[in-house]
Design a protein around this motif. Structure first.
Motif, PDB file in Angstrom:
ATOM      1  N   LYS A   2       0.836  -1.185   0.000  1.00 32.04           N
ATOM      2  CA  LYS A   2       0.000   0.000   0.000  1.00 32.04           C
ATOM      3  C   LYS A   2       0.879   1.246   0.000  1.00 32.04           C
ATOM      4  O   LYS A   2       1.824   1.352   0.776  1.00 32.04           O
ATOM      5  CB  LYS A   2      -0.900  -0.019   1.236  1.00 32.04           C
ATOM      6  N   LYS A   3       0.564   2.185  -0.862  1.00 27.68           N
ATOM      7  CA  LYS A   3       1.323   3.421  -0.934  1.00 27.68           C
ATOM      8  C   LYS A   3       0.968   4.327   0.256  1.00 27.68           C
ATOM      9  O   LYS A   3      -0.196   4.445   0.625  1.00 27.68           O
ATOM     10  CB  LYS A   3       1.021   4.141  -2.250  1.00 27.68           C
ATOM     11  N   ALA A   4       1.963   4.960   0.850  1.00 27.10           N
ATOM     12  CA  ALA A   4       1.745   5.862   1.979  1.00 27.10           C
ATOM     13  C   ALA A   4       0.955   7.079   1.536  1.00 27.10           C
ATOM     14  O   ALA A   4       1.208   7.646   0.484  1.00 27.10           O
ATOM     15  CB  ALA A   4       3.084   6.304   2.564  1.00 27.10           C
ATOM     16  N   ASP A   5      -0.035   7.472   2.333  1.00 29.33           N
ATOM     17  CA  ASP A   5      -0.820   8.671   2.071  1.00 29.33           C
ATOM     18  C   ASP A   5      -0.679   9.596   3.271  1.00 29.33           C
ATOM     19  O   ASP A   5      -1.450   9.515   4.224  1.00 29.33           O
ATOM     20  CB  ASP A   5      -2.286   8.322   1.827  1.00 29.33           C
ATOM     21  N   PRO A   6       0.322  10.482   3.265  1.00 26.94           N
ATOM     22  CA  PRO A   6       0.577  11.335   4.422  1.00 26.94           C
ATOM     23  C   PRO A   6      -0.537  12.341   4.700  1.00 26.94           C
ATOM     24  O   PRO A   6      -0.586  12.923   5.773  1.00 26.94           O
ATOM     25  CB  PRO A   6       1.888  12.045   4.086  1.00 26.94           C
ATOM     26  N   THR A   7      -1.467  12.534   3.768  1.00 29.26           N
ATOM     27  CA  THR A   7      -2.563  13.479   4.021  1.00 29.26           C
ATOM     28  C   THR A   7      -3.524  12.954   5.075  1.00 29.26           C
ATOM     29  O   THR A   7      -4.275  13.721   5.662  1.00 29.26           O
ATOM     30  CB  THR A   7      -3.341  13.787   2.725  1.00 29.26           C
ATOM     31  N   ASP A  41       7.636  19.828   6.637  1.00 26.37           N
ATOM     32  CA  ASP A  41       7.873  21.170   7.147  1.00 26.37           C
ATOM     33  C   ASP A  41       6.541  21.721   7.637  1.00 26.37           C
ATOM     34  O   ASP A  41       5.602  21.868   6.855  1.00 26.37           O
ATOM     35  CB  ASP A  41       8.438  22.042   6.021  1.00 26.37           C
ATOM     36  N   SER A  42       6.424  22.028   8.925  1.00 22.04           N
ATOM     37  CA  SER A  42       5.144  22.485   9.476  1.00 22.04           C
ATOM     38  C   SER A  42       4.714  23.833   8.916  1.00 22.04           C
ATOM     39  O   SER A  42       3.536  24.168   8.964  1.00 22.04           O
ATOM     40  CB  SER A  42       5.202  22.539  11.000  1.00 22.04           C
ATOM     41  N   LYS A  43       5.645  24.588   8.372  1.00 23.34           N
ATOM     42  CA  LYS A  43       5.285  25.881   7.780  1.00 23.34           C
ATOM     43  C   LYS A  43       4.600  25.704   6.429  1.00 23.34           C
ATOM     44  O   LYS A  43       4.003  26.632   5.914  1.00 23.34           O
ATOM     45  CB  LYS A  43       6.519  26.767   7.615  1.00 23.34           C
ATOM     46  N   ASP A  44       4.682  24.507   5.864  1.00 26.74           N
ATOM     47  CA  ASP A  44       4.101  24.218   4.560  1.00 26.74           C
ATOM     48  C   ASP A  44       3.416  22.854   4.606  1.00 26.74           C
ATOM     49  O   ASP A  44       3.858  21.898   3.969  1.00 26.74           O
ATOM     50  CB  ASP A  44       5.201  24.235   3.493  1.00 26.74           C
ATOM     51  N   PRO A  45       2.305  22.730   5.363  1.00 30.06           N
ATOM     52  CA  PRO A  45       1.680  21.422   5.543  1.00 30.06           C
ATOM     53  C   PRO A  45       1.141  20.783   4.270  1.00 30.06           C
ATOM     54  O   PRO A  45       0.975  19.573   4.213  1.00 30.06           O
ATOM     55  CB  PRO A  45       0.556  21.683   6.542  1.00 30.06           C
ATOM     56  N   SER A  46       0.896  21.562   3.244  1.00 33.09           N
ATOM     57  CA  SER A  46       0.436  20.967   1.993  1.00 33.09           C
ATOM     58  C   SER A  46       1.601  20.732   1.024  1.00 33.09           C
ATOM     59  O   SER A  46       1.399  20.274  -0.091  1.00 33.09           O
ATOM     60  CB  SER A  46      -0.620  21.854   1.325  1.00 33.09           C
ATOM     61  N   PRO A  48       5.718  19.201   0.217  1.00 31.65           N
ATOM     62  CA  PRO A  48       6.266  17.845   0.099  1.00 31.65           C
ATOM     63  C   PRO A  48       6.439  17.157   1.456  1.00 31.65           C
ATOM     64  O   PRO A  48       6.620  17.805   2.480  1.00 31.65           O
ATOM     65  CB  PRO A  48       7.618  18.057  -0.580  1.00 31.65           C
ATOM     66  N   VAL A  49       6.358  15.846   1.415  1.00 33.31           N
ATOM     67  CA  VAL A  49       6.552  14.997   2.593  1.00 33.31           C
ATOM     68  C   VAL A  49       7.682  14.027   2.271  1.00 33.31           C
ATOM     69  O   VAL A  49       7.706  13.414   1.209  1.00 33.31           O
ATOM     70  CB  VAL A  49       5.261  14.213   2.925  1.00 33.31           C
ATOM     71  N   LEU A  50       8.635  13.937   3.192  1.00 32.60           N
ATOM     72  CA  LEU A  50       9.715  12.957   3.048  1.00 32.60           C
ATOM     73  C   LEU A  50       9.293  11.681   3.761  1.00 32.60           C
ATOM     74  O   LEU A  50       8.761  11.735   4.875  1.00 32.60           O
ATOM     75  CB  LEU A  50      11.001  13.494   3.665  1.00 32.60           C
ATOM     76  N   LEU A  51       9.519  10.552   3.138  1.00 30.62           N
ATOM     77  CA  LEU A  51       9.182   9.257   3.726  1.00 30.62           C
ATOM     78  C   LEU A  51      10.473   8.500   4.012  1.00 30.62           C
ATOM     79  O   LEU A  51      11.229   8.181   3.096  1.00 30.62           O
ATOM     80  CB  LEU A  51       8.294   8.452   2.774  1.00 30.62           C
TER      81      LEU A  51
END
Length: 72
Positions: A2-7, A41-46, A48-51
Protein backbone atom coordinates in the motif's frame (compact mmCIF):
# COMPACT_ATOMS: atom_id res chain seq x y z
CA UNK A 1 2.39 -2.81 -0.92
CA UNK A 2 0.00 0.00 0.00
CA UNK A 3 1.32 3.42 -0.93
CA UNK A 4 1.75 5.86 1.98
CA UNK A 5 -0.82 8.67 2.07
CA UNK A 6 0.58 11.34 4.42
CA UNK A 7 -2.56 13.48 4.02
CA UNK A 8 -4.39 11.08 6.36
CA UNK A 9 -1.67 11.15 9.02
CA UNK A 10 -1.88 12.87 12.41
CA UNK A 11 1.15 15.17 12.75
CA UNK A 12 3.25 16.16 15.78
CA UNK A 13 5.50 19.19 15.71
CA UNK A 14 9.03 18.57 16.97
CA UNK A 15 9.82 19.91 20.43
CA UNK A 16 12.94 21.45 18.85
CA UNK A 17 10.83 23.54 16.47
CA UNK A 18 10.41 27.10 17.63
CA UNK A 19 7.50 29.50 17.25
CA UNK A 20 9.63 32.07 15.44
CA UNK A 21 8.97 30.69 11.94
CA UNK A 22 12.37 29.02 11.72
CA UNK A 23 13.12 25.33 11.48
CA UNK A 24 9.78 23.53 11.97
CA UNK A 25 9.58 19.79 11.51
CA UNK A 26 6.53 17.59 11.95
CA UNK A 27 6.46 13.80 12.15
CA UNK A 28 3.39 11.63 11.59
CA UNK A 29 2.32 9.97 14.85
CA UNK A 30 0.96 6.87 13.16
CA UNK A 31 2.26 6.16 9.71
CA UNK A 32 -0.29 5.31 7.03
CA UNK A 33 2.15 2.62 5.83
CA UNK A 34 4.01 0.19 8.09
CA UNK A 35 7.75 0.69 8.18
CA UNK A 36 7.62 4.30 6.94
CA UNK A 37 7.92 7.58 8.88
CA UNK A 38 6.47 10.66 7.10
CA UNK A 39 8.22 13.98 7.90
CA UNK A 40 7.26 17.46 6.67
CA UNK A 41 7.87 21.17 7.15
CA UNK A 42 5.14 22.48 9.48
CA UNK A 43 5.29 25.88 7.78
CA UNK A 44 4.10 24.22 4.56
CA UNK A 45 1.68 21.42 5.54
CA UNK A 46 0.44 20.97 1.99
CA UNK A 47 4.00 20.84 0.65
CA UNK A 48 6.27 17.84 0.10
CA UNK A 49 6.55 15.00 2.59
CA UNK A 50 9.71 12.96 3.05
CA UNK A 51 9.18 9.26 3.73
CA UNK A 52 11.93 7.55 5.72
CA UNK A 53 12.28 3.86 6.51
CA UNK A 54 11.41 3.43 10.21
CA UNK A 55 14.84 2.00 11.07
CA UNK A 56 16.63 4.93 9.43
CA UNK A 57 14.43 7.46 11.24
CA UNK A 58 14.99 5.74 14.59
CA UNK A 59 18.74 5.77 14.00
CA UNK A 60 18.61 9.49 13.15
CA UNK A 61 16.59 10.34 16.29
CA UNK A 62 18.88 8.21 18.48
CA UNK A 63 21.92 10.03 17.05
CA UNK A 64 20.33 13.38 17.87
CA UNK A 65 19.57 12.30 21.42
CA UNK A 66 23.02 10.90 22.17
CA UNK A 67 24.81 13.87 20.60
CA UNK A 68 26.66 11.91 17.95
CA UNK A 69 25.51 14.34 15.25
CA UNK A 70 27.28 17.72 15.19
CA UNK A 71 24.02 19.72 15.27
CA UNK A 72 22.05 17.70 17.88
Amino acid sequence: MKKADPTTAVWRKSSYSGDDGGECVEVALASPSPGVVPVRDSKDPSGPVLLFPSAAWQSFVSSLRDGSLPFG
